[in-house]
Each structure stands twice: as structure tokens, then as C-alpha cells.
Design a protein around this motif. Structure first.
Motif: not given
Ligand code: AMP
Length: 204
Positions: A42, A66-67, A97-99, A101-104, A128, A147-150, A152
Motif C-alpha cells: 500500500g 497484517h491484513w 497508505d492508511i493506518t 490498527t496501526g500495527e504495520s 483512522i 470506519w470504512v474499507w478504502v 485504493f
């Protein structure tokens, strides 16, 4: 993805605007790096856009996973492919691209710290608000209750295939899947795109 997620389709114009906002903020804060670390996959396009805008020629890659398929976290985040080049002594900007959970990003910071970076800055196009990790820079925040799934542009076909298969279930009718995607996900996609991702399935 147990349920069909609410989605937002990002356009190339959105991406361009967000990259521009990020670059301005990074420049204004005097955080232009020597090296950009782009998280795969991403963070690659955003990294390249920032490289151009900030005049940073060096991009190094890092793969944190992660995902799984669209909107399905697969458990703990892991670095599955290390840095593609050294970062010791470098002022580094880590880009994704996006945080969510922020884990990555958290893991990436750990990894780049271990790599001996002299300074680490983090940036994402979108953030998020529920994320455990807050990037130093982001262009736009998504409230935690929105929350949404973006979707891209660089992930369109992959996301559409996962969502369409889920929406179609056992039904051969692409129109029914199309309706479901519109009503449940808020995604309006051309019938031809659905036919393409549902491929060899029997279509009505
Ligand atoms: P995370 O570690 O949960 O902050 O997110 C890891 C990666 O998964 C992100 O860099 C995205 O590529 C993808 N991702 C996570 N959440 C979303 C979302 N809501 N929309 C689109 N992509 C996402």
C-alpha cells in the motif's frame, strides 16, 4: 471478511491531493528525509509520489503483513520481507497508505530503528482515529465511528474480486451482486467490472 464492509473508493485525484497535502506538511515541518521506506504494497505509490514532490531519490522497501484478503485482518502483524537496503545513519520517512490498527507502521518503526536510522518520521495518506499508532503526518483523518474499507486505485481489482465473490455467494446474477455492493458497501461499480472479476462463473 464476515460481513460486506462499508467502502469508500478513492480516486487518483484524491491520491494526488493527499500526496500534495502530505508533502507540504512534511516540508513545512522541515522533515524532508534522505530515504523513504515504502511499506509494501500500500505504501509504494504514495512513496513514489512523495519521492517526486520532496525530491528524495532513494526509496527502500519493507514488507509488513497484517491484513489478508480485503477487510480481513489475519492476526499479528509481521515483517515478512526486511528492508531492501540499509538505513543506518539515514533520516528516514516511513510511508504507508492508511493506518487502521496501526500495527504495520508500529512494526515498521521498530524495524527501521533496529536498522540504525538517525531519525524516523512516519506518514500516511489516511489515518483512522482508532489506530494505536498515530503517524507524524497524515492528509486526512477518518473518525473512529466512520470506519470504512478504502478501495485504493492500486487495489481496485483485488478488492473488487473479494467483495464481489462475497456479494455474489452462490447466485449467478451479477446484477444482484452489483445491487448488494451498492446497498451494503456503498460501492457503485460497472457491470462489466463485476463480470470481469466473477470471470468464469456462470453469469445471468
Ligand atoms: P494496519 O496495520 O491495520 O494499520 O493496516 C495495514 C495495511 O492494511 C494498510 O497499509 C492498508 O494497506 C491495509 N488496510 C488496513 N485497513 C484498511 C482500510 N480500512 N482500508 C484500506 N486498506 C486498509
Amino acid at each position: 471478511m464476515d460481513e460486506l464492509p462499508r467502502c469508500r473508493r478513492a480516486t487518483w485525484d484524491d491520491i494526488d491531493r493527499w500526496a500534495e497535502t502530505l508533502a507540504e506538511r512534511i516540508r513545512a515541518a522541515d522533515r524532508v528525509p534522505d530515504t523513504i521506506v515504502g511499506l509494501t504494497r500500500g505504501g509504494w505509490v504514495p512513496s513514489r509520489l512523495l519521492s517526486d514532490r520532496l525530491g528524495v531519490r532513494r526509496i527502500v522497501s519493507l514488507r509488513a503483513q497484517h491484513w489478508g484478503v480485503t477487510a480481513t485482518p489475519t492476526g499479528a502483524a509481521q515483517v515478512t520481507e526486511g528492508l531492501s537496503g540499509p538505513v543506518a545513519g539515514q533520516r528516514v520517512l516511513i510511508v504507508d497508505d492508511i493506518t487502521d490498527t496501526g500495527e504495520s507502521l508500529r512494526l515498521a518503526v521498530e524495524h527501521v530503528t533496529d536498522g540504525g536510522a538517525a531519525r524516523i518520521t512516519t506518514a500516511t495518506l489516511l489515518h483512522i482515529a482508532h489506530s494505536k499508532f498515530v503517524p507524524d503526518f497524515f492528509a486526512e483523518e477518518i473518525p473512529r465511528d466512520a470506519w470504512v474499507w478504502v478501495v485504493f486505485p492500486w487495489n481496485y481489482w483485488e478488492d473488487l474480486r473479494a467483495l464481489a465473490e462475497k456479494a455474489a455467494g452462490d447466485s449467478p446474477d451479477p446484477e444482484a451482486a452489483r445491487r448488494k455492493l451498492r446497498e451494503r458497501c456503498g460501492l457503485d461499480v460497472p457491470r462489466a467490472d463485476l463480470e470481469r472479476v466473477l470471470g468464469s462463473r456462470p453469469l445471468g
